[in-house]
Design an enzyme around this catalytic site. Structure first.
Site, PDB file in Angstrom:
ATOM      1  CE1 TYR A  20     -12.638   2.605  -9.743  1.00 51.83           C
ATOM      2  CE2 TYR A  20     -14.998   2.666 -10.166  1.00 51.83           C
ATOM      3  CZ  TYR A  20     -13.905   2.094  -9.542  1.00 51.83           C
ATOM      4  OH  TYR A  20     -14.093   1.009  -8.716  1.00 51.83           O
ATOM      5  CG  ASP A  36      -2.154   0.901   0.961  1.00 52.96           C
ATOM      6  OD1 ASP A  36      -1.995   2.135   0.883  1.00 52.96           O
ATOM      7  OD2 ASP A  36      -3.260   0.345   0.821  1.00 52.96           O
ATOM      8  CE  LYS A  53     -11.231  -0.525 -10.551  1.00 51.72           C
ATOM      9  NZ  LYS A  53     -10.103  -1.362 -10.053  1.00 51.72           N
ATOM     10  CG  ASN A  73      -7.818  -3.937  -3.689  1.00 52.07           C
ATOM     11  OD1 ASN A  73      -9.032  -4.032  -3.915  1.00 52.07           O
ATOM     12  ND2 ASN A  73      -7.334  -3.160  -2.727  1.00 52.07           N
TER      13      ASN A  73
END
Length: 303
Positions: A171, A38, A175, A100
């Site tokens: 976005y 992260d 995606k 992710n």
């Protein structure tokens, strides 16, 4: 727990909070050793902090698991390479990649500038492609050396990428690209023992705050929390395991206790003149075809 991932090594990007954290904890609970990646940025990609990854790695170790924190930017070639290197140097192997990491910069199209577009597309698309590329280079080398891996990749798309979403052109486009990347990777990498799938999760995270906050809120009565990120992670753990053998190139929508196989684009009604159409003829044919076609599902947020 079933220890379905016992002995496997998984890397999870964006694992400091929300869905990524839930995936990392679930994989560790099922026996995997985990690289917790992260960058620690804000919801719009600003800033950076090593603490979220460190905290999740510590949480896994406190529960008796094995984990290491990784704070590099996986949307860069060096960061993605170091992610794979960290797994190999720390745990001696790599079996699973869960992509992710991501953030939002929501704007209507007429208000979105190039920086908003580039930043979101970069983190979601480059942030999937580069870890995938470096992990699969390792797995291909293993396969060519006669050590065929049982490798798994779980990518993260969204309902916005499957249906579109008002105010999220950057976005949604990114995606949708993740879905295409998943299909290509599954087709190309199967020969090396790599399975690639994607999930489209619905859960309460920093990215669903704002207009979706009420719908995503935890129940006040303490009942089943349908929007808890941990609801998504059991499928991720299964896809990451050897038990998912033969499942590849699929997209699964996951929400609360529901798993749906998303079937994607299929040919619908067709007209074939066997010659060149005039514009008027083409228009007439299209209107006739649309009368026999299924009605598309509405874009998220459309009036």
């Amino acid at each position: 727990m079933t220890a379905i991932c016992d002995g496997r090594v998984a890397v999870v990007t964006g694992a400091g909070r929300g869905l990524g954290r839930a995936h990392a904890l679930a994989l560790a609970a099922e026996g995997a050793r985990v690289v917790v990646n992260d960058l620690g940025v804000g919801p719009d990609g600003g800033g950076a902090c090593a603490e979220p990854a460190r905290q999740v790695a510590e949480e896994i170790r406190a529960r008796g698991g094995e984990a290491v924190a990784h704070g590099a930017d996986v949307a860069t070639a060096d960061g993605a390479a170091s992610l794979v290197t960290t797994a190999l140097r720390t745990f001696g192997r790599l079996d699973v990649l869960v992509n992710n990491a991501g953030f939002l910069r929501d704007r209507m199209l007429v208000s979105m500038d190039a920086d908003d577009w580039d930043a979101v597309v970069r983190v979601h698309l480059a942030g999937h492609f580069l870890p995938l590329r470096h992990a699969c280079a390792h797995w291909r080398a293993e396969a060519k050396a006669g050590r065929r891996p049982v490798a798994r990749v779980v990518n993260t798309t969204s309902g916005a990428g499957l249906l579109g979403s008002v105010g999220q052109a950057n976005y949604a486009a990114a995606k949708a690209g993740v879905v295409a990347l998943t299909l290509v990777a599954a087709a190309e990498l199967g020969r090396y023992g790599v399975q690639v799938n994607a999930i489209a999760p619905a859960a309460r995270t920093r990215m669903t705050e704002g207009p979706f906050a009420d719908a995503m809120a935890a129940p006040a009565d303490g009942g089943f929390d349908a929007m808890a990120p941990a609801n998504v992670s059991p499928l991720v753990a299964w896809l990451a395991s050897a038990a998912s053998e033969g499942v590849t190139g699929q997209v699964f929508a996951v929400e609360a206790g529901r798993i749906t196989v998303m079937e994607g684009w299929h040919p619908g009604p067709t007209a074939d003149k066997a010659d060149r159409w005039s514009p008027a003829e083409a228009g007439e044919a299209v209107r006739g075809l649309l009368r026999g076609a299924r009605t598309p599902r509405p874009v998220y947020g459309a009036g």
